[in-house]
Design a protein around this motif. Structure first.
Motif, PDB file in Angstrom:
ATOM      1  N   UNK A 130      -7.820  17.189  10.109  1.00 62.40           N
ATOM      2  CA  UNK A 130      -7.653  16.568   8.864  1.00 62.40           C
ATOM      3  C   UNK A 130      -6.755  17.133   8.281  1.00 62.40           C
ATOM      4  N   UNK A 131      -5.600  16.693   7.927  1.00 63.80           N
ATOM      5  CA  UNK A 131      -4.347  17.346   7.022  1.00 63.80           C
ATOM      6  C   UNK A 131      -4.176  16.744   5.714  1.00 63.80           C
ATOM      7  N   UNK A 162      -5.382   7.970   4.519  1.00 64.99           N
ATOM      8  CA  UNK A 162      -6.258   8.119   3.336  1.00 64.99           C
ATOM      9  C   UNK A 162      -5.445   8.376   2.077  1.00 64.99           C
ATOM     10  N   UNK A 163      -5.317   7.467   1.064  1.00 67.90           N
ATOM     11  CA  UNK A 163      -4.705   7.845  -0.224  1.00 67.90           C
ATOM     12  C   UNK A 163      -5.735   7.926  -1.363  1.00 67.90           C
ATOM     13  N   UNK A 164      -5.533   8.898  -1.950  1.00 66.09           N
ATOM     14  CA  UNK A 164      -6.354   9.345  -3.222  1.00 66.09           C
ATOM     15  C   UNK A 164      -5.390   9.258  -4.336  1.00 66.09           C
ATOM     16  N   UNK A 192     -14.209  12.182  -5.084  1.00 70.34           N
ATOM     17  CA  UNK A 192     -14.234  13.128  -3.917  1.00 70.34           C
ATOM     18  C   UNK A 192     -15.516  12.581  -3.216  1.00 70.34           C
ATOM     19  N   UNK A 193     -16.556  12.019  -3.665  1.00 67.74           N
ATOM     20  CA  UNK A 193     -17.557  11.363  -2.799  1.00 67.74           C
ATOM     21  C   UNK A 193     -17.332  10.689  -1.940  1.00 67.74           C
ATOM     22  N   UNK A 194     -16.564   9.577  -2.228  1.00 69.71           N
ATOM     23  CA  UNK A 194     -16.219   8.596  -1.136  1.00 69.71           C
ATOM     24  C   UNK A 194     -14.879   9.050  -0.082  1.00 69.71           C
ATOM     25  N   UNK A 195     -14.275  10.114  -0.728  1.00 68.19           N
ATOM     26  CA  UNK A 195     -13.107  10.624   0.132  1.00 68.19           C
ATOM     27  C   UNK A 195     -14.067  11.422   1.206  1.00 68.19           C
ATOM     28  N   UNK A 211      -4.050  12.929   4.694  1.00 68.25           N
ATOM     29  CA  UNK A 211      -4.601  12.555   3.306  1.00 68.25           C
ATOM     30  C   UNK A 211      -3.465  12.779   2.302  1.00 68.25           C
ATOM     31  N   UNK A 212      -3.368  11.621   1.591  1.00 66.72           N
ATOM     32  CA  UNK A 212      -2.332  11.818   0.538  1.00 66.72           C
ATOM     33  C   UNK A 212      -2.958  12.054  -1.039  1.00 66.72           C
ATOM     34  N   UNK A 213      -2.446  13.218  -1.813  1.00 65.71           N
ATOM     35  CA  UNK A 213      -2.793  13.242  -2.908  1.00 65.71           C
ATOM     36  C   UNK A 213      -2.164  12.901  -4.150  1.00 65.71           C
TER      37      UNK A 213
END
Ligand SMILES: Nc1nc2c(ncn2[C@@H]2O[C@H](COP(=O)(O)OP(=O)(O)O)[C@@H](O)[C@H]2O)c(=O)[nH]1
Ligand SMILES: [Mg+2]
Length: 318
Positions: A130-131, A162-164, A192-195, A211-213
């Motif tokens: 997980x990056x 995954x984009x946040x 954060x919960x769904x992430x 994961x993109x933030x």
């Protein structure tokens, strides 16, 4: 010449103290881990200069020749605008390595010294599936993620993105479009919960979860909190994307804030637009970050370039 040692919580504060207590002529000769989380910076000052400091301060003599050895490497580090304390650390290691092994190849000697000072990581390191990528807006997070996904595909490793990032209009659209072209699954998580749930599921299905933030201004607390929320929700490899062309001191201050957020890996971007790598060397050293890889083109197909001690030494001396 005499040495004074300054203990400070971070490099920015050490530099402020050195400047105010010892003036502009003080030469930083090394920095190392001090007590607790402090760093200990050794500064050389001219014996003739009148400087006042506490009696308890540690003083010791140093041979002037040790400070002026390896002049060419010193000049190159200056050209690259490496922070003085970092330059001093590199030169001290070069001196040590030069004593151990008497090879006259300067690039080899520098590469060996850099390998002692810096850590280097594999782009597709599967020990960290997980990056999470973070950085300022436009620092190249989404591009880097698309590049890692492309490299994973070449290596037959399944990945998802995954984009946040719900802050910048169109930010998701761009990454989603990349994902579609690469035929990589794309998800969006709004909190954060769904992430956390999405990542737990994704780990069962994909070799890599990228994961993109949202890009943040690290000097604004509110924005930092936005990423902190995601970072704290996950066990993951945290990577800082940083434009290599930024001013060195500014970049170190930015790096220190992202270090506090958990970033332990550095991914310099836009190295194709940069001739000086002092920013990159300074941030990795001051913020205790391993090199992850480098982005040297805006083209996704070009992937990320590996960074190692040999390539850094070559860049410094060329
Ligand atoms: N020349 C060059 N451009 C880059 C590089 N990395 C990203 N870019 C460009 O910089 C801009 C911002 O990148 P983006 O990945 O959207 O940044 P983000 O906001 O952090 O996600 C885009 O126009 C990219 O094409 C690089 O290594 N070299
Ligand atoms: Mg983006």
């Amino acid at each position: 010449m005499k040495i004074k040692q300054i203990s400070a919580p971070n490099m920015s504060e050490a530099l402020i103290r050195i400047k105010s207590e010892l003036g502009d002529d003080a030469i930083i000769i090394s920095s190392e881990k001090g007590e607790g989380s402090n760093i200990l910076v050794s500064v050389a000052i001219d014996e003739d200069e009148e400087v006042f400091f506490d009696e308890e301060d540690q003083l010791q003599n140093i041979r002037t020749s040790e400070v002026i050895e390896n002049q060419h490497i010193r000049d190159c580090l200056n050209y690259h605008d490496v922070l003085e304390a970092v330059s001093a650390k590199i030169l001290a290691t070069v001196r040590q390595e030069g004593h151990h092994q008497k090879d006259r190849d300067e690039q080899e000697l520098l590469a060996r010294s850099l390998s002692k000072l810096y850590a280097f990581s594999d782009i597709l390191d599967m020990r960290h599936p997980v990056k999470l990528f973070m950085g300022t807006p436009g620092s190249g997070k989404s591009t880097a993620i698309a590049k890692v996904a492309t490299q994973a595909k070449f290596n037959k490793i399944s990945s998802c993105i995954i984009s946040t990032d719900n802050v910048r209009a169109g930010a998701n659209k761009q990454l989603e479009a990349f994902a579609e072209i690469l035929a990589v699954d794309f998800y969006f998580c709004k909190d954060k919960k769904t992430l956390r749930q999405r990542v737990d599921d994704a780990r069962k299905t994909y070799g890599l979860v990228l994961i993109d933030t949202p890009g943040i201004n690290p000097f604004m607390e509110q924005e930092v909190k936005r990423v902190e929320e995601y970072v704290q929700a996950l066990e993951c490899q945290k990577i800082l994307t940083l434009d290599a062309g930024r001013n060195t001191m500014e970049a170190v201050e930015i790096g220190e804030i992202f270090m506090d957020l958990g970033a332990r890996y550095l991914l310099p971007t836009r190295l194709d637009l940069t001739r000086r790598i002092g920013t990159v060397l300074s941030v990795a050293a001051c913020c205790d970050m391993s090199f992850y890889a480098a982005s040297v083109s805006s083209s996704i197909a070009n992937g990320l370039a590996e960074i190692n001690s040999q390539s850094l030494a070559k860049l410094i001396l060329s």
